[in-house]
Design an enzyme around this catalytic site. Structure first.
Site, PDB file in Angstrom:
ATOM      1  N   VAL A 153     -12.205 -22.038   2.818  1.00  0.00           N
ATOM      2  CA  VAL A 153     -10.773 -21.897   2.061  1.00  0.00           C
ATOM      3  C   VAL A 153     -11.100 -20.475   1.491  1.00  0.00           C
ATOM      4  O   VAL A 153     -10.268 -19.605   1.707  1.00  0.00           O
ATOM      5  CB  VAL A 153     -10.524 -22.907   1.165  1.00  0.00           C
ATOM      6  CG1 VAL A 153      -9.210 -22.423   0.414  1.00  0.00           C
ATOM      7  CG2 VAL A 153     -10.487 -24.185   1.671  1.00  0.00           C
ATOM      8  N   TYR A 154     -12.294 -20.090   1.000  1.00  0.00           N
ATOM      9  CA  TYR A 154     -12.379 -18.880   0.444  1.00  0.00           C
ATOM     10  C   TYR A 154     -12.472 -17.909   1.449  1.00  0.00           C
ATOM     11  O   TYR A 154     -11.706 -16.671   1.346  1.00  0.00           O
ATOM     12  CB  TYR A 154     -13.865 -18.774  -0.377  1.00  0.00           C
ATOM     13  CG  TYR A 154     -14.302 -17.394  -0.817  1.00  0.00           C
ATOM     14  CD1 TYR A 154     -13.823 -17.211  -1.966  1.00  0.00           C
ATOM     15  CD2 TYR A 154     -15.044 -16.595  -0.220  1.00  0.00           C
ATOM     16  CE1 TYR A 154     -14.020 -15.852  -2.707  1.00  0.00           C
ATOM     17  CE2 TYR A 154     -15.486 -15.346  -0.760  1.00  0.00           C
ATOM     18  CZ  TYR A 154     -14.939 -14.897  -1.985  1.00  0.00           C
ATOM     19  OH  TYR A 154     -15.263 -13.758  -2.504  1.00  0.00           O
ATOM     20  N   ALA A 155     -13.064 -18.190   2.549  1.00  0.00           N
ATOM     21  CA  ALA A 155     -12.993 -17.122   3.578  1.00  0.00           C
ATOM     22  C   ALA A 155     -11.588 -16.903   4.105  1.00  0.00           C
ATOM     23  O   ALA A 155     -11.265 -15.743   4.369  1.00  0.00           O
ATOM     24  CB  ALA A 155     -13.996 -17.685   4.738  1.00  0.00           C
ATOM     25  N   SER A 157      -8.904 -17.135   2.402  1.00  0.00           N
ATOM     26  CA  SER A 157      -8.207 -16.322   1.347  1.00  0.00           C
ATOM     27  C   SER A 157      -8.474 -14.866   1.436  1.00  0.00           C
ATOM     28  O   SER A 157      -7.617 -14.011   1.323  1.00  0.00           O
ATOM     29  CB  SER A 157      -8.434 -16.875  -0.036  1.00  0.00           C
ATOM     30  OG  SER A 157      -9.660 -16.583  -0.306  1.00  0.00           O
ATOM     31  N   LYS A 158      -9.745 -14.685   2.018  1.00  0.00           N
ATOM     32  CA  LYS A 158     -10.156 -12.987   2.038  1.00  0.00           C
ATOM     33  C   LYS A 158      -9.804 -12.542   3.526  1.00  0.00           C
ATOM     34  O   LYS A 158      -9.459 -11.285   3.240  1.00  0.00           O
ATOM     35  CB  LYS A 158     -11.628 -13.105   1.646  1.00  0.00           C
ATOM     36  CG  LYS A 158     -11.846 -13.552   0.189  1.00  0.00           C
ATOM     37  CD  LYS A 158     -11.315 -12.734  -0.727  1.00  0.00           C
ATOM     38  CE  LYS A 158     -12.030 -12.848  -2.106  1.00  0.00           C
ATOM     39  NZ  LYS A 158     -11.314 -12.108  -3.330  1.00  0.00           N
TER      40      LYS A 158
END
Length: 268
Positions: A153-155, A157-158
């Site tokens: 999820v972090y990836a 978003s980025k």
């Protein structure tokens, strides 16, 4: 934005980590600095640390809340004026396998890391366009270039942030506006946000990372990875290697796919 002296700089997440360091570096360049942060105590402490005849202001705001963004942006414009440099730095990470994420983990990560920078930029971009001057710096991540377990999820978003940020740069160029956009893609930074991460590639020191970001703004850089070889490594590797070979190289040789195995994150 080659000359920062006298400019008004707004930094989200400016009361801790590299955000706080960038506040100090901007003040050293005689800029007027506005901090946006969710933690009022940290805002107060940062202002207390750095206020010595310097122009520094703080606003408590949740950058995942569109109403707070709009209301606080209006307060900034009324009380301080036009923002010349916007640094979208605030971010969060949830280090879990995707199936372990709660709905709120997903929505909060996307709201803070992706939607927030877009909504905040929208508040201040019009003034930059009207005065035909300004700079927007978006702090993304090398996680937006390379897939990684326990960072899905972090990836996401980025990756989204990088795509939007560089598209915005192209739009400003197409419109012949002197509004520069810099996209920053750092590796893990030793600020506490990624505590527990184990990496064969050296983890970045906050002071050096913050200095690189400020210099990138001064030099009107378009896309910057920290360290610089990350971009070349990922793009070249993905271009010439099959997915299986790249997975072997990134996972087994470089150890990237195991960096989050012992992640604990910042203690609350």
């Amino acid at each position: 934005m080659k000359e920062l002296k006298g400019k008004t700089v707004l930094i989200t997440g400016g009361a801790s980590g590299i955000g706080k360091i960038m506040v100090r570096l901007m003040l050293a360049r005689k800029a007027k600095v506005i901090i946006w942060d969710i933690n009022q105590a940290s805002i107060d402490a940062t202002i207390s640390d750095f206020r010595n005849g310097e122009a520094i202001f703080g606003f408590q705001v949740d950058v995942s809340n569109s109403e707070q963004i709009h209301e606080t942006a209006n307060r900034v414009k009324q009380q301080i004026g036009i923002v010349d440099v916007l640094i979208n730095n605030a971010g969060i990470v949830v280090g879990k396998y995707f199936h372990e994420h709660s709905d709120s983990d997903i929505t909060a990560t996307m709201a803070i890391n992706t939607n927030g920078p877009m909504l905040i930029t929208k508040e201040f971009l019009g003034d930059m366009i009207n005065q035909n001057s300004g700079h927007i710096c978006n702090i993304a991540s090398s996680g937006g270039l390379v897939s990684n377990p326990k960072m899905s999820v972090y990836a996401a978003s980025k990756w989204a942030l990088i795509g939007w940020s560089d598209s915005l740069r192209l739009e400003m160029e197409q419109l012949n506006k002197d509004v520069n956009v810099t996209t920053i893609m750092p590796y893990y930074i030793n600020t506490g946000m990624f505590d527990g991460v184990k990496s064969r590639i050296p983890i970045l020191e906050p002071e050096a990372a913050a200095a690189t970001i400020v210099k990138a703004i001064e030099r009107n850089k378009k896309m910057v990875t920290i360290p610089g070889y990350i971009y070349r490594f990922t793009r070249l590797g993905q271009a010439i290697m099959s997915i299986a070979v790249f997975d072997w190289f990134a996972g087994s040789v470089m150890g990237i796919y195991k960096t989050m195995e012992h992640f604990v994150g910042r203690k609350k």
